[in-house]
Design a protein around this motif. Structure first.
Motif, PDB file in Angstrom:
ATOM      1  N   GLU A 134       0.809  -1.219   0.000  1.00 51.58           N
ATOM      2  CA  GLU A 134       0.000   0.000   0.000  1.00 51.58           C
ATOM      3  C   GLU A 134       0.846   1.275   0.000  1.00 51.58           C
ATOM      4  OE1 GLU A 134      -3.418   1.473   2.905  1.00 51.58           O
ATOM      5  OE2 GLU A 134      -3.612  -0.670   2.385  1.00 51.58           O
ATOM      6  N   ALA A 138       1.071   3.969  -3.112  1.00 49.19           N
ATOM      7  CA  ALA A 138       0.690   5.363  -2.908  1.00 49.19           C
ATOM      8  C   ALA A 138       1.847   6.298  -3.248  1.00 49.19           C
ATOM      9  CB  ALA A 138       0.227   5.573  -1.462  1.00 49.19           C
ATOM     10  N   SER A 142       1.926   9.204  -6.053  1.00 52.13           N
ATOM     11  CA  SER A 142       2.280  10.543  -5.618  1.00 52.13           C
ATOM     12  C   SER A 142       3.439  11.093  -6.450  1.00 52.13           C
ATOM     13  CB  SER A 142       2.645  10.528  -4.134  1.00 52.13           C
ATOM     14  OG  SER A 142       3.018  11.802  -3.698  1.00 52.13           O
TER      15      SER A 142
END
Length: 150
Positions: A134, A138, A142
């Protein structure tokens, strides 16, 4: 002729340790090959599905608009659009205001194939997300967002 690198060569190579370009290319190859494998049954590559997605989102872009949105060079984009058009997945039409300008859109067949690609894409997405976890997933999103300044 020696088969071992010299000390100077090893020292020079060590200067490139941690190269972001190398890291990104490796990540790109692994992710793209996972998506490409998942889409193989449809006869599509991940880059082609990406173009179909952008066409769905943008409507009737010109090739220049599509190149800018996808950050793809004109030659690669032209080749992929031609392949998709040859398969009947993309429509080309002259711009209503300027006949010299060509605009592109999904065809009905393109919409169908894009819908067919969705479960394969979701499976590949889950595979990569599971491998990264995770936090890294992310972070990758980003980083992509931060670098996409167009």
């Amino acid at each position: 002729m020696t088969t071992q690198p010299t000390t100077d060569d090893l020292a020079l190579a060590a200067e490139f340790d941690g190269c972001l370009a190398t890291a990104v290319r490796l990540v790109d190859r692994v992710i793209a090959s996972t998506f490409d494998e998942g889409l193989r049954d449809l006869g599509l590559r991940s880059t082609q599905v990406t173009l179909l997605v952008y066409l769905a989102a943008l409507g009737w872009p010109t090739q220049s608009e599509l190149a800018e949105a996808t950050m793809t060079d004109q030659t690669t984009l032209s080749r992929n659009l031609e392949r998709l058009a040859d398969r009947g997945l993309v429509r080309r039409e002259a711009d209503a205001d300027d006949q010299r300008v060509v605009r592109y859109a999904l065809s009905a067949g393109g919409r169908t194939v894009l819908g067919d690609a969705l479960p394969h894409w979701r499976r590949a997405q889950r595979t990569i997300a599971a491998r990264l976890g995770e936090d890294l997933s992310a972070a990758l999103r980003s980083a992509a967002g931060a670098l996409n300044t167009t």
